[in-house]
Design an enzyme around this catalytic site. Structure first.
Site, PDB file in Angstrom:
ATOM      1  N   GLY A  13       1.004  -1.090   0.060  1.00 52.21           N
ATOM      2  CA  GLY A  13      -0.043   0.041  -0.065  1.00 52.21           C
ATOM      3  C   GLY A  13       0.889   1.189  -0.051  1.00 52.21           C
ATOM      4  N   ARG A  27      19.325  10.581  -4.338  1.00 53.09           N
ATOM      5  CA  ARG A  27      20.245  11.846  -4.057  1.00 53.09           C
ATOM      6  C   ARG A  27      21.520  11.433  -3.242  1.00 53.09           C
ATOM      7  NH1 ARG A  27      18.243  17.080  -5.349  1.00 53.09           N
ATOM      8  NH2 ARG A  27      19.600  17.922  -4.130  1.00 53.09           N
ATOM      9  N   ARG A  74       0.680  -5.266  -5.834  1.00 59.12           N
ATOM     10  CA  ARG A  74       0.802  -6.710  -5.160  1.00 59.12           C
ATOM     11  C   ARG A  74       1.538  -7.649  -6.155  1.00 59.12           C
ATOM     12  NH1 ARG A  74       0.073  -5.143   0.055  1.00 59.12           N
ATOM     13  NH2 ARG A  74      -2.116  -3.737   0.265  1.00 59.12           N
ATOM     14  N   ASP A 105       4.834  -4.378   6.318  1.00 59.50           N
ATOM     15  CA  ASP A 105       5.086  -5.745   6.639  1.00 59.50           C
ATOM     16  C   ASP A 105       5.224  -6.665   5.758  1.00 59.50           C
ATOM     17  OD1 ASP A 105       5.187  -7.379   9.180  1.00 59.50           O
ATOM     18  OD2 ASP A 105       3.373  -8.207   8.538  1.00 59.50           O
ATOM     19  N   THR A 128       4.389   2.770   5.938  1.00 63.51           N
ATOM     20  CA  THR A 128       2.817   2.177   6.166  1.00 63.51           C
ATOM     21  C   THR A 128       2.314   2.901   7.141  1.00 63.51           C
ATOM     22  OG1 THR A 128       1.702   0.261   7.056  1.00 63.51           O
ATOM     23  CG2 THR A 128       3.855   0.517   7.839  1.00 63.51           C
ATOM     24  N   ILE A 129       0.968   3.407   6.624  1.00 64.83           N
ATOM     25  CA  ILE A 129       0.292   4.359   7.604  1.00 64.83           C
ATOM     26  C   ILE A 129      -0.204   3.646   9.036  1.00 64.83           C
ATOM     27  CG2 ILE A 129      -0.592   5.532   5.645  1.00 64.83           C
ATOM     28  CD1 ILE A 129      -3.497   4.412   6.208  1.00 64.83           C
ATOM     29  N   ASP A 130      -0.215   2.278   9.079  1.00 64.52           N
ATOM     30  CA  ASP A 130      -0.585   1.499  10.272  1.00 64.52           C
ATOM     31  C   ASP A 130       0.443   1.462  11.195  1.00 64.52           C
ATOM     32  OD1 ASP A 130      -2.890   0.923   9.003  1.00 64.52           O
ATOM     33  OD2 ASP A 130      -2.281  -1.142   8.488  1.00 64.52           O
ATOM     34  N   ASP A 132       3.194  -0.361  11.933  1.00 66.21           N
ATOM     35  CA  ASP A 132       3.129  -1.551  12.542  1.00 66.21           C
ATOM     36  C   ASP A 132       4.244  -2.428  12.226  1.00 66.21           C
ATOM     37  OD1 ASP A 132       2.673  -1.946   9.985  1.00 66.21           O
ATOM     38  OD2 ASP A 132       1.016  -3.425   9.977  1.00 66.21           O
ATOM     39  N   ARG A 157     -17.617  15.951  14.071  1.00 59.69           N
ATOM     40  CA  ARG A 157     -18.129  16.152  15.238  1.00 59.69           C
ATOM     41  C   ARG A 157     -19.075  17.537  15.157  1.00 59.69           C
ATOM     42  NH1 ARG A 157     -16.986  14.865  20.587  1.00 59.69           N
ATOM     43  NH2 ARG A 157     -14.979  13.824  20.140  1.00 59.69           N
ATOM     44  N   ARG A 174      -5.631  -3.081  10.606  1.00 65.57           N
ATOM     45  CA  ARG A 174      -6.016  -4.612  10.673  1.00 65.57           C
ATOM     46  C   ARG A 174      -5.832  -5.065  11.789  1.00 65.57           C
ATOM     47  NH1 ARG A 174      -4.182  -5.833   6.155  1.00 65.57           N
ATOM     48  NH2 ARG A 174      -2.272  -7.063   6.895  1.00 65.57           N
ATOM     49  N   GLY A 188     -10.465  13.568  21.038  1.00 67.13           N
ATOM     50  CA  GLY A 188     -11.424  13.653  22.124  1.00 67.13           C
ATOM     51  C   GLY A 188     -12.597  12.669  21.974  1.00 67.13           C
ATOM     52  N   LYS A 216     -23.877  14.748  27.793  1.00 67.53           N
ATOM     53  CA  LYS A 216     -23.112  14.935  26.418  1.00 67.53           C
ATOM     54  C   LYS A 216     -24.309  14.531  25.414  1.00 67.53           C
ATOM     55  CE  LYS A 216     -18.454  13.990  26.887  1.00 67.53           C
ATOM     56  NZ  LYS A 216     -17.083  12.852  26.695  1.00 67.53           N
TER      57      LYS A 216
END
Length: 249
Positions: A13, A27, A74, A105, A128-130, A132, A157, A174, A188, A216
């Site tokens: 990804g 570079r 992939r 991973d 990886t944004i996760d 992990d 919100r 995941r 929050g 709330k």
């Protein structure tokens, strides 16, 4: 023997910062007078010999762009010994002596197997944004992801407050809840559901009851995609609707 040519690729990804990482590799190679080849479409491109020579001019103007200009894909074939053998031959034919793999991973698992099978030098840059991958506090793309998601939650919100609604917001993750946990704290959220800890549906209901009793009028619940509390975010919505009819979900 001295490394004379390095191949750089992105795999799996895409994540913000991959182009900046490629630029740094290219570079750095130019500074040390080492040739650099870009490998298009990850392991699939490696198998097919889809390489391009890169120099300092090749990577101008990409540092601020998301995604990866080398593309990503992939590769089922690379999972096989025959596929990896093809990739090794393609690298050798192009006189590539070492690899820099930017990925997550799965990409690192493939790189490790490739290194062990052919004794081929490989270095990994965790992208990886996760978040992990062990050994680093922040993988490429993680910080950008947190800021992007918090910004989106702030807007949701506004609607939640305007209509006295409860929102379940599912984020990626995941197997790990780093994104959910940190955006939940940053934005929050009333509850954060992550794969590492199954709090159970009753605990979620109790928390929402307390929020309602405290006055709330709206609530945000962050759910990591791998959370085990419910089968999915829609099941959670239906469960809360059934047991807490006072909430508009």
């Amino acid at each position: 023997c001295k490394i004379k040519k390095i191949g750089v690729m992105t795999s799996g990804g895409d994540s913000p910062g991959m182009n900046a990482a490629i630029r740094s590799v290219v570079r750095t190679c130019a500074f040390y007078k080492i040739e650099c080849a870009g490998i298009y479409r990850g392991y699939e491109g490696m198998i097919e010999g889809d390489f391009v020579e890169l120099n300092a001019r090749s990577v101008k103007g990409i540092i601020n762009k998301g995604g990866t200009f080398l593309k990503s894909a992939r590769s089922e074939e690379f999972r096989t010994k025959e596929g990896r053998q093809k990739a090794y031959k393609a690298l050798k034919s192009a006189n590539i002596d070492a690899l820099v793999v930017v990925g997550g991973d799965g990409s690192f698992t493939g790189a490790l197997i490739f290194n062990q099978e052919f004794n081929f030098p490989v270095m990994g840059i965790p992208g990886t944004i996760d978040n992990d991958i062990a050994g680093t506090s922040h993988t490429l793309g993680y910080d950008t992801t947190l800021n992007t998601v918090v910004d989106v939650i702030d807007k949701i919100r506004d609607t939640a407050s305007s209509h006295n609604r409860l929102f379940f917001i599912e984020v990626m993750g995941r197997d790990v809840g780093h994104i959910a946990l940190n955006v939940g704290v940053g934005a929050g959220a009333e509850e954060i559901l992550i794969p590492e800890e199954d709090l159970g549906l009753e605990r979620l209901l109790e928390s929402l009851r307390r929020s309602k009793q405290s006055g709330k009028s709206s609530s945000i619940v962050i759910v990591a995609e791998g959370d085990k509390t419910g089968k999915n975010v829609f099941e959670l919505k239906d469960y809360v609707n059934e047991h807490l009819p006072e909430y508009e979900v």
